[in-house]
Design a protein around this motif. Sequence first.
Motif, PDB file in Angstrom:
ATOM      1  N   UNK A  45      -3.561  50.437  19.777  1.00  0.00           N
ATOM      2  CA  UNK A  45      -2.387  49.302  20.186  1.00  0.00           C
ATOM      3  C   UNK A  45      -1.724  49.815  21.297  1.00  0.00           C
ATOM      4  N   UNK A  46      -1.470  50.993  21.456  1.00  0.00           N
ATOM      5  CA  UNK A  46      -0.739  51.474  22.630  1.00  0.00           C
ATOM      6  C   UNK A  46      -1.518  51.325  23.948  1.00  0.00           C
ATOM      7  N   UNK A  47      -2.774  51.414  24.058  1.00  0.00           N
ATOM      8  CA  UNK A  47      -3.656  51.209  25.131  1.00  0.00           C
ATOM      9  C   UNK A  47      -3.489  49.592  25.580  1.00  0.00           C
ATOM     10  N   UNK A  48      -3.633  48.743  24.435  1.00  0.00           N
ATOM     11  CA  UNK A  48      -3.306  47.299  24.906  1.00  0.00           C
ATOM     12  C   UNK A  48      -2.104  46.929  25.102  1.00  0.00           C
ATOM     13  N   UNK A  80      -9.829  46.642  17.265  1.00  0.00           N
ATOM     14  CA  UNK A  80      -9.581  45.234  17.644  1.00  0.00           C
ATOM     15  C   UNK A  80      -8.245  44.896  17.967  1.00  0.00           C
ATOM     16  N   UNK A  81      -7.711  44.671  19.072  1.00  0.00           N
ATOM     17  CA  UNK A  81      -6.198  44.410  19.228  1.00  0.00           C
ATOM     18  C   UNK A  81      -5.994  43.015  19.814  1.00  0.00           C
ATOM     19  N   UNK A  82      -4.960  42.429  19.469  1.00  0.00           N
ATOM     20  CA  UNK A  82      -4.455  40.909  19.832  1.00  0.00           C
ATOM     21  C   UNK A  82      -3.151  40.915  20.171  1.00  0.00           C
ATOM     22  N   UNK A  83      -2.658  40.761  21.135  1.00  0.00           N
ATOM     23  CA  UNK A  83      -1.107  40.693  21.338  1.00  0.00           C
ATOM     24  C   UNK A  83      -0.766  39.357  20.996  1.00  0.00           C
ATOM     25  N   UNK A  84       0.365  39.686  20.009  1.00  0.00           N
ATOM     26  CA  UNK A  84       0.597  38.425  19.221  1.00  0.00           C
ATOM     27  C   UNK A  84       1.940  37.777  19.909  1.00  0.00           C
ATOM     28  N   UNK A  85       2.912  38.869  20.585  1.00  0.00           N
ATOM     29  CA  UNK A  85       4.139  38.381  21.108  1.00  0.00           C
ATOM     30  C   UNK A  85       4.640  39.333  22.025  1.00  0.00           C
ATOM     31  N   UNK A  93       1.681  44.056  18.634  1.00  0.00           N
ATOM     32  CA  UNK A  93       0.039  43.869  19.026  1.00  0.00           C
ATOM     33  C   UNK A  93      -0.738  44.018  17.352  1.00  0.00           C
ATOM     34  N   UNK A  94      -1.383  42.964  16.928  1.00  0.00           N
ATOM     35  CA  UNK A  94      -2.063  43.023  15.585  1.00  0.00           C
ATOM     36  C   UNK A  94      -3.292  43.796  16.018  1.00  0.00           C
ATOM     37  N   UNK A  95      -3.557  44.885  15.157  1.00  0.00           N
ATOM     38  CA  UNK A  95      -4.679  45.975  15.238  1.00  0.00           C
ATOM     39  C   UNK A  95      -5.636  45.491  13.890  1.00  0.00           C
ATOM     40  N   UNK A 108     -17.806  46.184   8.506  1.00  0.00           N
ATOM     41  CA  UNK A 108     -16.946  45.704   7.370  1.00  0.00           C
ATOM     42  C   UNK A 108     -15.573  46.175   7.858  1.00  0.00           C
ATOM     43  N   UNK A 109     -14.630  45.065   7.625  1.00  0.00           N
ATOM     44  CA  UNK A 109     -13.190  45.221   7.757  1.00  0.00           C
ATOM     45  C   UNK A 109     -12.767  46.397   6.963  1.00  0.00           C
ATOM     46  N   UNK A 110     -11.869  47.266   7.311  1.00  0.00           N
ATOM     47  CA  UNK A 110     -11.188  48.200   6.617  1.00  0.00           C
ATOM     48  C   UNK A 110      -9.564  47.941   6.367  1.00  0.00           C
ATOM     49  N   UNK A 111      -8.907  47.545   7.490  1.00  0.00           N
ATOM     50  CA  UNK A 111      -7.594  47.188   7.330  1.00  0.00           C
ATOM     51  C   UNK A 111      -7.034  46.509   8.812  1.00  0.00           C
ATOM     52  N   UNK A 112      -5.919  46.159   8.685  1.00  0.00           N
ATOM     53  CA  UNK A 112      -5.242  45.578   9.786  1.00  0.00           C
ATOM     54  C   UNK A 112      -3.766  45.590   9.563  1.00  0.00           C
ATOM     55  N   UNK A 113      -2.958  45.893  10.850  1.00  0.00           N
ATOM     56  CA  UNK A 113      -1.566  45.770  10.823  1.00  0.00           C
ATOM     57  C   UNK A 113      -0.874  45.346  12.061  1.00  0.00           C
ATOM     58  N   UNK A 114       0.508  45.166  12.232  1.00  0.00           N
ATOM     59  CA  UNK A 114       0.883  44.960  13.341  1.00  0.00           C
ATOM     60  C   UNK A 114       1.632  45.933  13.781  1.00  0.00           C
TER      61      UNK A 114
END
Length: 131
Positions: A45-48, A80-85, A93-95, A108-114
């Motif tokens: 997330x910090x890289x993005x 995987x990162x997506x800037x949401x705001x 950043x949603x990761x 397989x998906x393991x987890x996600x967070x913002x």
Amino acid sequence: MELSDEQEPSPTGELVLQTLAMPKDTNSNGDVFGGWLMSTMDLAGAIAAREVAKGRVTTVSVGAMAFLRPVPVGATVSCYCEISHIGRSSINCTIEVWVKHYKWETRQKVTETEIVYVAIDDVGRTRPISS
């Protein structure tokens, strides 16, 4: 019901960081520690966020996360990162974390967070994000 290739879930966002789960990062069962995974997500997330801020950023907050499955040693861990705001000085950043092991056919998906980052200057004070 079987999913076709078109219906299989896939990551959201851009691949920002990819690494290998090593034995030093695991518990006695050979599964990765959650803290190691959280640290890896924060790095991604910090890289993005740094790209958006065009400079130094720091972590402000981490949202809740649930771990959907263990990550075994030897798995390729992809963030995987997506800037949401983008605010005046903050970046949300949603990761998502996905894993692939050489023994598995699919990832397989393991987890996600913002995670929220804030742009800072050279002395650590909040600064506005240039457009």
